[in-house]
Design a protein around this motif. Structure first.
Motif, short mmCIF file in Angstrom:
data_model
loop_
_atom_site.label_atom_id
_atom_site.label_comp_id
_atom_site.label_asym_id
_atom_site.label_seq_id
_atom_site.Cartn_x
_atom_site.Cartn_y
_atom_site.Cartn_z
N ILE A 1 -0.31 1.40 -9.86
CA ILE A 1 -1.04 2.59 -9.43
C ILE A 1 -1.28 2.54 -7.94
O ILE A 1 -1.81 1.56 -7.40
CB ILE A 1 -2.36 2.73 -10.21
CG1 ILE A 1 -2.09 3.27 -11.61
CG2 ILE A 1 -3.32 3.66 -9.48
CD1 ILE A 1 -3.33 3.60 -12.40
N ARG A 2 -0.87 3.62 -7.28
CA ARG A 2 -1.12 3.77 -5.84
C ARG A 2 -1.84 5.11 -5.67
O ARG A 2 -1.28 6.16 -5.97
CB ARG A 2 0.18 3.71 -5.04
CG ARG A 2 0.85 2.33 -5.12
CD ARG A 2 2.15 2.30 -4.36
NE ARG A 2 1.98 2.52 -2.94
CZ ARG A 2 1.59 1.60 -2.05
NH1 ARG A 2 1.30 0.38 -2.45
NH2 ARG A 2 1.48 1.90 -0.77
N ILE A 3 -3.07 5.04 -5.17
CA ILE A 3 -3.98 6.17 -5.20
C ILE A 3 -4.09 6.86 -3.85
O ILE A 3 -4.27 6.21 -2.81
CB ILE A 3 -5.39 5.70 -5.64
CG1 ILE A 3 -5.34 5.15 -7.07
CG2 ILE A 3 -6.41 6.84 -5.54
CD1 ILE A 3 -6.61 4.45 -7.49
N GLU B 1 5.20 7.46 -2.50
CA GLU B 1 4.66 6.20 -2.99
C GLU B 1 3.33 6.38 -3.72
O GLU B 1 2.92 5.52 -4.49
CB GLU B 1 4.49 5.21 -1.83
CG GLU B 1 5.81 4.75 -1.22
CD GLU B 1 5.61 3.61 -0.24
OE1 GLU B 1 4.44 3.21 -0.04
OE2 GLU B 1 6.61 3.12 0.30
N ILE B 2 2.64 7.50 -3.46
CA ILE B 2 1.38 7.78 -4.15
C ILE B 2 1.70 8.43 -5.49
O ILE B 2 2.30 9.49 -5.54
CB ILE B 2 0.48 8.69 -3.29
CG1 ILE B 2 -0.04 7.92 -2.08
CG2 ILE B 2 -0.70 9.22 -4.12
CD1 ILE B 2 -0.87 8.76 -1.13
N ASN B 3 1.31 7.77 -6.57
CA ASN B 3 1.60 8.32 -7.90
C ASN B 3 0.35 8.83 -8.62
O ASN B 3 0.43 9.39 -9.71
CB ASN B 3 2.33 7.29 -8.78
CG ASN B 3 1.61 5.95 -8.82
OD1 ASN B 3 0.39 5.89 -8.73
ND2 ASN B 3 2.38 4.87 -8.96
N THR B 4 -0.83 8.63 -8.01
CA THR B 4 -2.08 9.06 -8.62
C THR B 4 -2.97 9.70 -7.57
O THR B 4 -3.25 9.08 -6.53
CB THR B 4 -2.82 7.86 -9.27
OG1 THR B 4 -1.95 7.24 -10.22
CG2 THR B 4 -4.09 8.32 -9.97
N ILE B 5 -3.42 10.90 -7.84
CA ILE B 5 -4.35 11.59 -6.95
C ILE B 5 -5.74 11.56 -7.59
O ILE B 5 -5.91 11.91 -8.76
CB ILE B 5 -3.92 13.05 -6.72
CG1 ILE B 5 -2.62 13.10 -5.92
CG2 ILE B 5 -5.03 13.84 -6.00
CD1 ILE B 5 -2.70 12.54 -4.51
#
Length: 400
Positions: free
Chosen positions: A7-9, A65-69
């Motif tokens: 997870i990258r937020i 690269e961000i998969n979660t907001i």
């Protein structure tokens, strides 16, 4: 998002809740350094490296690269634009914006399906209490009868100060603002709008029905007077701001947000300060009570963290009540018993009681207790908001 992906937020908002989330994530080894970018509106010293902060939504939304907001901003319109774009780009989303979710529920559910992503929003309903997850997983059957609770920590803090510490309403409101429990404009909390949006969300997960918030009665505590407080004390009650959705006969439901005269034998009587309390009632299990902090950065941040960790296991809401036990309709003509305090008797020409239970008249303050239909109260709610009166539910209703 595949389970093997880390997870990258991308975090939107760094106010009380955003900072609280950052603090609790920093104490979670599995998610240490998971927040890679933070979007804020202006530059200022925040005690973190400057390279973490960005000032345009697309800096996060367009980052592959961000998969979660994680959306934690106040403005519902801006939140909607961010969440919609994130879902369309195939990113999972965690949000705490109850107004945005309640007003756009149908579209947000569809966007999740279309883009095979997950939108979680546990923190939008009751702060640290995992009520949505429980309604989705534990109460995923057709036995539910009602969900009733104190859904707003700010108003509950104020009322606790009034009833437990004999504080003046305005003094208690000022203290709630100083402590960060209430905004400079407290109307969202004390006039019942915050509780209303939360109730709309809980109704979807309780009965599978999406209801327009504009069609639901909400009335708050801003007009409470010393007379009302004295009346409640003399009768052995406390006044609490309560939201309720209840199942009636023939697959009908009714819902509203009103101050309530609460007796000591009720679970929510002892819910104090910034805490929330929710009573879930069903056919087989009678009553279940959930209790926890409903305001504050760390309690709300912990609920956001729970959603983030759920995404690590590919969790998503299945909206089981709508899928398997749907068919409920919103019934506005249910009649509830209310306490009406007034000074000008002309208000009685406006409010049509179906039946009177009790009445008191004096030269200063008078009151009537009796049954009124919700549809009638909805039809005159603008006049109710602008009148020198106070309304509270007694908890009684006519059977339907």
């Amino acid at each position: 998002m595949r389970s093997e992906n880390k997870i990258r937020i991308g975090l939107f908002g760094f106010g009380v809740v955003g900072r609280g989330l950052y603090d609790v994530i920093s104490q979670t080894p599995a998610l240490d350094q998971a927040i890679v970018k933070i979007c804020v509106k202006s530059e200022k010293e925040r005690g973190l490296p400057n390279e973490l902060f960005f000032y345009h939504p697309d800096d996060l939304l367009d980052d592959p690269e961000i998969n979660t907001i994680v959306e934690l901003i106040n403005d519902a319109g801006e939140a909607y634009a961010i969440v919609k774009k994130a879902l369309q780009k195939g990113k999972n989303v965690v949000s705490a914006n109850k107004k945005m979710i309640a007003e756009n529920m149908a579209e947000l559910i569809e966007l999740q399906k279309e883009n095979n992503v997950s939108l979680l929003y546990e923190a939008s309903a009751c702060g640290s209490i995992p009520v949505i997850r429980n309604l989705e997983e534990y109460y995923d059957n057709d036995l539910l009868l009602s969900v009733t609770g104190i859904l707003n920590g700010s108003s509950n803090y104020i009322l606790s100060q009034v009833f437990d510490h004999h504080r003046d309403y305005k003094e208690a409101l000022k203290e709630a603002q100083d402590l960060g429990f209430a905004e400079a404009d407290p109307s969202f909390d004390v006039d019942g709008f915050d509780s209303l949006y939360k109730l709309i969300i809980l109704t979807m997960h309780s009965f599978g029905v999406i209801i327009n918030p504009d069609e639901v009665l909400n009335y708050g505590i801003s007009t409470i007077s010393d007379f009302d407080i004295t009346y409640a004390r003399e009768k052995g009650f406390k006044i609490k701001l309560v939201g309720q959705v209840e199942r009636l006969r023939d697959k009908k439901i009714t819902l509203f947000v009103l101050p309530r005269l609460v007796s000591p034998d009720k679970y929510i009587y002892s819910v104090e300060d910034e805490y929330n309390g929710v009573v879930i009632k069903g056919l087989a299990y009678d009553k279940q009570f959930m209790f926890g902090k409903g305001a504050g950065g760390h309690p709300t941040g912990s609920a956001v963290l729970s959603d983030i960790t759920a995404l690590m296991h590919n969790y998503r809401y299945e909206y089981k009540k709508a899928a398997y036990f749907g068919g409920y309709s919103y019934f506005k003509d249910a009649a509830i018993e209310i306490y009406l305090r007034y000074k000008n008797p002309d208000i009685l020409k406006l409010i049509k009681f179906e039946r009177i239970s009790e009445a008191y008249t004096s030269t200063t303050n008078s009151y009537k207790i009796g049954f009124v239909s919700l549809s009638h109260l909805l039809s005159i709610r603008n006049e109710l908001q602008s009148s020198d009166i106070f309304l509270a539910a007694t908890g009684k209703s006519l059977n339907y």
